[in-house]
Design a protein around this motif. Structure first.
Motif, PDB file in Angstrom:
ATOM      1  N   GLY A 168       0.881  -1.050  -0.051  1.00 11.26           N
ATOM      2  CA  GLY A 168      -0.015   0.017  -0.084  1.00 11.26           C
ATOM      3  C   GLY A 168       0.880   1.169  -0.078  1.00 11.26           C
ATOM      4  N   GLU A 169       2.007   1.272  -0.373  1.00  6.37           N
ATOM      5  CA  GLU A 169       2.979   2.392  -0.271  1.00  6.37           C
ATOM      6  C   GLU A 169       2.861   2.996  -1.710  1.00  6.37           C
ATOM      7  OE1 GLU A 169       7.852   3.180  -0.007  1.00  6.37           O
ATOM      8  OE2 GLU A 169       7.175   1.113   0.144  1.00  6.37           O
ATOM      9  N   TYR A 170       2.966   4.241  -1.483  1.00  8.12           N
ATOM     10  CA  TYR A 170       2.800   5.131  -2.706  1.00  8.12           C
ATOM     11  C   TYR A 170       4.021   4.748  -3.665  1.00  8.12           C
ATOM     12  CZ  TYR A 170      -1.549   7.044  -0.808  1.00  8.12           C
ATOM     13  OH  TYR A 170      -2.625   7.347  -0.455  1.00  8.12           O
ATOM     14  N   GLU A 171       3.331   5.097  -4.939  1.00  8.32           N
ATOM     15  CA  GLU A 171       4.435   5.151  -5.989  1.00  8.32           C
ATOM     16  C   GLU A 171       4.343   6.104  -7.102  1.00  8.32           C
ATOM     17  OE1 GLU A 171       6.349   0.426  -6.898  1.00  8.32           O
ATOM     18  OE2 GLU A 171       4.491   1.285  -7.817  1.00  8.32           O
ATOM     19  N   LYS A 228       8.361   5.304  -9.361  1.00  2.00           N
ATOM     20  CA  LYS A 228       9.534   5.259  -8.161  1.00  2.00           C
ATOM     21  C   LYS A 228       8.729   5.461  -6.914  1.00  2.00           C
ATOM     22  CE  LYS A 228      13.543   5.628 -10.315  1.00  2.00           C
ATOM     23  NZ  LYS A 228      14.453   4.560  -9.891  1.00  2.00           N
ATOM     24  N   LYS A 229       9.170   4.616  -5.915  1.00  2.00           N
ATOM     25  CA  LYS A 229       8.834   4.931  -4.618  1.00  2.00           C
ATOM     26  C   LYS A 229       9.685   5.909  -3.759  1.00  2.00           C
ATOM     27  CE  LYS A 229       7.890   0.022  -3.763  1.00  2.00           C
ATOM     28  NZ  LYS A 229       8.379  -1.189  -2.891  1.00  2.00           N
ATOM     29  N   LEU A 230       9.355   6.798  -2.805  1.00  2.00           N
ATOM     30  CA  LEU A 230      10.232   7.790  -2.113  1.00  2.00           C
ATOM     31  C   LEU A 230      11.594   7.632  -1.940  1.00  2.00           C
ATOM     32  CD1 LEU A 230       7.664   9.715   0.176  1.00  2.00           C
ATOM     33  CD2 LEU A 230       8.356  10.380  -2.374  1.00  2.00           C
ATOM     34  N   ASN A 231      11.924   6.275  -1.146  1.00  2.00           N
ATOM     35  CA  ASN A 231      12.883   5.886  -1.030  1.00  2.00           C
ATOM     36  C   ASN A 231      14.131   5.343  -2.026  1.00  2.00           C
ATOM     37  OD1 ASN A 231      12.078   3.397  -1.737  1.00  2.00           O
ATOM     38  ND2 ASN A 231      12.132   2.507   0.156  1.00  2.00           N
ATOM     39  N   GLU A 232      13.437   5.405  -3.258  1.00  2.00           N
ATOM     40  CA  GLU A 232      14.155   5.224  -4.639  1.00  2.00           C
ATOM     41  C   GLU A 232      14.685   6.485  -5.221  1.00  2.00           C
ATOM     42  OE1 GLU A 232      12.212   0.976  -5.904  1.00  2.00           O
ATOM     43  OE2 GLU A 232      11.412   2.830  -6.689  1.00  2.00           O
ATOM     44  N   PRO A 242       5.729  14.499  -2.368  1.00  2.00           N
ATOM     45  CA  PRO A 242       4.368  14.092  -1.525  1.00  2.00           C
ATOM     46  C   PRO A 242       3.573  15.355  -1.644  1.00  2.00           C
ATOM     47  CG  PRO A 242       5.885  13.205  -0.259  1.00  2.00           C
ATOM     48  CD  PRO A 242       6.916  13.867  -1.283  1.00  2.00           C
ATOM     49  N   LEU A 243       4.264  16.524  -2.009  1.00  2.00           N
ATOM     50  CA  LEU A 243       3.562  17.807  -1.923  1.00  2.00           C
ATOM     51  C   LEU A 243       3.010  18.201  -3.282  1.00  2.00           C
ATOM     52  CD1 LEU A 243       6.129  19.764   0.218  1.00  2.00           C
ATOM     53  CD2 LEU A 243       4.080  18.496   1.191  1.00  2.00           C
ATOM     54  N   LEU A 244       3.130  17.531  -4.273  1.00  2.00           N
ATOM     55  CA  LEU A 244       2.923  17.738  -5.602  1.00  2.00           C
ATOM     56  C   LEU A 244       1.656  17.219  -5.939  1.00  2.00           C
ATOM     57  CD1 LEU A 244       6.241  17.145  -7.648  1.00  2.00           C
ATOM     58  CD2 LEU A 244       5.123  19.396  -6.770  1.00  2.00           C
ATOM     59  N   LYS A 245       0.744  18.005  -6.552  1.00  2.06           N
ATOM     60  CA  LYS A 245      -0.720  17.270  -7.047  1.00  2.06           C
ATOM     61  C   LYS A 245      -0.224  16.598  -8.361  1.00  2.06           C
ATOM     62  CE  LYS A 245      -3.410  20.971  -4.947  1.00  2.06           C
ATOM     63  NZ  LYS A 245      -4.184  22.098  -4.985  1.00  2.06           N
ATOM     64  N   LYS A 246      -1.053  15.731  -8.750  1.00  6.47           N
ATOM     65  CA  LYS A 246      -0.945  14.822 -10.163  1.00  6.47           C
ATOM     66  C   LYS A 246      -0.778  16.116 -11.142  1.00  6.47           C
ATOM     67  CE  LYS A 246      -4.034  11.954 -11.348  1.00  6.47           C
ATOM     68  NZ  LYS A 246      -4.759  10.481 -11.462  1.00  6.47           N
ATOM     69  N   ASN A 270       1.308   0.607  -4.311  1.00  2.35           N
ATOM     70  CA  ASN A 270       1.870  -0.527  -4.738  1.00  2.35           C
ATOM     71  C   ASN A 270       1.234  -1.771  -3.969  1.00  2.35           C
ATOM     72  OD1 ASN A 270       3.721  -2.637  -5.544  1.00  2.35           O
ATOM     73  ND2 ASN A 270       5.144  -1.945  -4.002  1.00  2.35           N
ATOM     74  N   VAL A 271       0.218  -2.276  -4.439  1.00  7.62           N
ATOM     75  CA  VAL A 271      -0.433  -3.262  -3.685  1.00  7.62           C
ATOM     76  C   VAL A 271       0.277  -4.747  -3.992  1.00  7.62           C
ATOM     77  CG1 VAL A 271      -2.654  -4.452  -3.018  1.00  7.62           C
ATOM     78  CG2 VAL A 271      -2.394  -2.120  -3.560  1.00  7.62           C
ATOM     79  N   VAL A 272       0.701  -5.376  -3.063  1.00  5.44           N
ATOM     80  CA  VAL A 272       1.229  -6.714  -3.466  1.00  5.44           C
ATOM     81  C   VAL A 272       0.513  -7.748  -2.309  1.00  5.44           C
ATOM     82  CG1 VAL A 272       3.393  -8.126  -3.247  1.00  5.44           C
ATOM     83  CG2 VAL A 272       3.358  -5.668  -3.847  1.00  5.44           C
TER      84      VAL A 272
END
Length: 317
Positions: A168-171, A228-232, A242-246, A270-272
């Motif tokens: 469930g982490e955002y990409e 990309k994930k944030l940590n990448e 995370p502050l940006l809108k689509k 990212n649902v696994v």
């Protein structure tokens, strides 16, 4: 309510310790816990054990803080024993002996040299065995009373999968523009270029590719859109995503040797699905231990509140 027998025992102990000044040492009661007492001798013995195992000596404020901390530990150990006694869960003499022997084996000594070392430091072996007895009593309580009440259901495992296990982490689907800082281009000129791009694109992201196509590859490095994930991401831009809108383009972000402009094209989770039995068993174990720890903490807190405890110290120990 304190029974008449318990009150008699407490009064007897107080009279005994207050009226008997043993030849080598004056004993003082530091705390009364139910029908048990803790004396300055108990505390001094524990300090010596701590000094031995840690290889440290304590004085001044450090010693004062250690005494207060260890007195609370000794009180808690008395409560362990009281609670174990109520439920017939006190460790046996064999259990205590086996644990004591195992501790000696871990020191790479046999019994006689080990106890000779203790005697040289004026450490009573009974004080160590008392500590072992209390720890075993607490283990027996956890296994015999608390553990059976801890339950983990499938919903908790699913929650863990979605919240704790990077599921469930955002990409983020990003277009990243990199503007290398060059010796022949001033920072001011570079910032002016990026500000113009930002101004041209900010209100109409469809123009993004059109705007940057006029720049040569040596002027700007456009990374192809990628999830990309944030940590990448590079550390410099990570905090802004995370502050940006689509569909929004970031303002120029300065790094050590370059500037960034980042366009956020899309966001997804990212649902696994983890169906692996081994993975679920590991999650069950983690959740169970976490719940068991919380239940044990709650148990001893309730026991402390329900056990008569009186500290007999006056400002110093």
């Amino acid at each position: 309510m304190i029974s008449i027998f318990s009150m008699f025992i407490r009064i007897f102990l107080l009279i005994f310790f207050l009226s008997h000044n043993l030849q080598a040492k004056e004993y003082k009661i530091l705390a009364i816990i139910g029908d048990e007492i803790i004396t300055n001798y108990d505390l001094e013995q524990r300090i010596k054990v701590i000094s031995l195992t840690s290889g440290r000596s304590f004085s001044g404020q450090n010693l004062f803080a250690l005494k207060n901390q260890l007195l609370d530990v000794l009180v808690t150990e008395k409560i362990y024993l009281t609670e174990a006694r109520k439920s017939n869960l006190l460790p046996t003499a064999t259990q205590i002996k086996n644990s004591y022997t195992k501790m000696i084996e871990q020191s790479n000594l046999s019994v006689i040299p080990f106890e000779n070392n203790l005697a040289a430091l004026d450490i009573d072996t009974d004080s160590i065995k008392d500590q072992i007895k209390a720890e075993l009593a607490w283990q027996n309580i956890i296994i015999g009373k608390i553990k059976a009440k801890v339950k983990i259901n499938d919903f908790e495992i699913e929650d863990y999968l979605s919240e704790e296990n990077n599921l469930g982490e955002y990409e983020y689907l990003l277009k990243i523009l990199e503007f290398p800082i060059k010796e022949n281009v001033s920072i001011y000129e570079l910032e002016q270029i990026m500000n113009k791009i930002h101004q041209d694109v900010a209100n109409n992201t469809n123009n993004f590719d059109e705007v940057i196509k006029d720049f040569s590859a040596s002027d700007v490095n456009l990374k192809q859109p990628i999830w990309k994930k944030l940590n990448e991401l590079d550390e410099e831009i990570r905090q802004y995503i995370p502050l940006l809108k689509k569909g929004e383009l970031s303002k120029p972000v300065k790094a050590e040797d370059k500037y960034y402009l980042v366009l956020l094209e899309d966001v997804r989770k990212n649902v696994v699905k983890v169906d692996n039995t081994k993975a679920r068993d590991e999650i069950y174990r983690k959740l169970f231990l976490k719940k068991l720890e919380a239940a044990a903490e709650s148990y001893i807190d309730n026991a402390k509140r329900s056990t008569f405890t009186e500290y007999k110290i006056n400002g110093s120990i």
